[in-house]
Design a protein around this motif. Structure first.
Motif, short mmCIF file in Angstrom:
data_model
loop_
_atom_site.label_atom_id
_atom_site.label_comp_id
_atom_site.label_asym_id
_atom_site.label_seq_id
_atom_site.Cartn_x
_atom_site.Cartn_y
_atom_site.Cartn_z
N ILE A 86 0.82 -1.20 0.02
CA ILE A 86 -0.08 -0.25 -0.07
C ILE A 86 0.86 1.30 0.21
N GLN A 87 1.95 1.17 0.89
CA GLN A 87 2.96 2.43 0.97
C GLN A 87 3.37 2.85 -0.33
N ILE A 88 3.84 1.64 -1.10
CA ILE A 88 4.50 2.08 -2.55
C ILE A 88 3.33 2.43 -3.42
N LEU A 89 2.08 1.98 -3.32
CA LEU A 89 0.95 2.24 -4.21
C LEU A 89 0.74 3.79 -3.92
N LEU A 90 0.62 4.24 -2.46
CA LEU A 90 0.23 5.66 -2.31
C LEU A 90 1.39 6.49 -2.86
#
Length: 110
Positions: A86-90
């Motif tokens: 999720i962090q990477i996508l954000l």
């Protein structure tokens, strides 16, 4: 909250995020292997809030908050892995948001 430009919504969709608005603000969601990830943004500038959130999102803190809230978590390792994804996508979405914002500023100057 001001209306969100369709280009930003398209970027969210491209990276698997959904967005719905309420009277209190915007809710961003993403389905992951361990469940749904949901965050609420309350304020006037969704794009600015999102970029700030993406820059400061901490997967370890996110998992820790879930543990402290006494939620039933079957696999903490899997949840942490999903939070890191999720962090990477954000961050990817935030980069695209910045590109759109800069393009809009250039067009406004012309």
């Amino acid at each position: 909250m001001k209306k969100i430009d369709e280009r930003y919504i398209e970027v969210l969709d491209q990276f698997g995020f959904g967005l719905y608005t309420t009277t209190a603000g915007c809710n961003l969601y993403h389905d992951s292997s361990w469940g749904s990830y949901i965050v609420n943004f309350n304020g006037d500038d969704f794009v600015e809030m999102f970029i700030g959130y993406a820059e400061t999102f901490d997967p370890n803190e996110y998992v820790s908050l879930h543990i402290k809230s006494h939620r039933v978590i079957k696999d903490i390792g899997e949840m942490l892995k999903s939070a890191k994804e999720i962090q990477i996508l954000l961050l990817k979405v935030a980069i695209e948001f910045v590109k759109i914002s800069k393009e809009s500023m250039v067009k406004a100057d012309v």
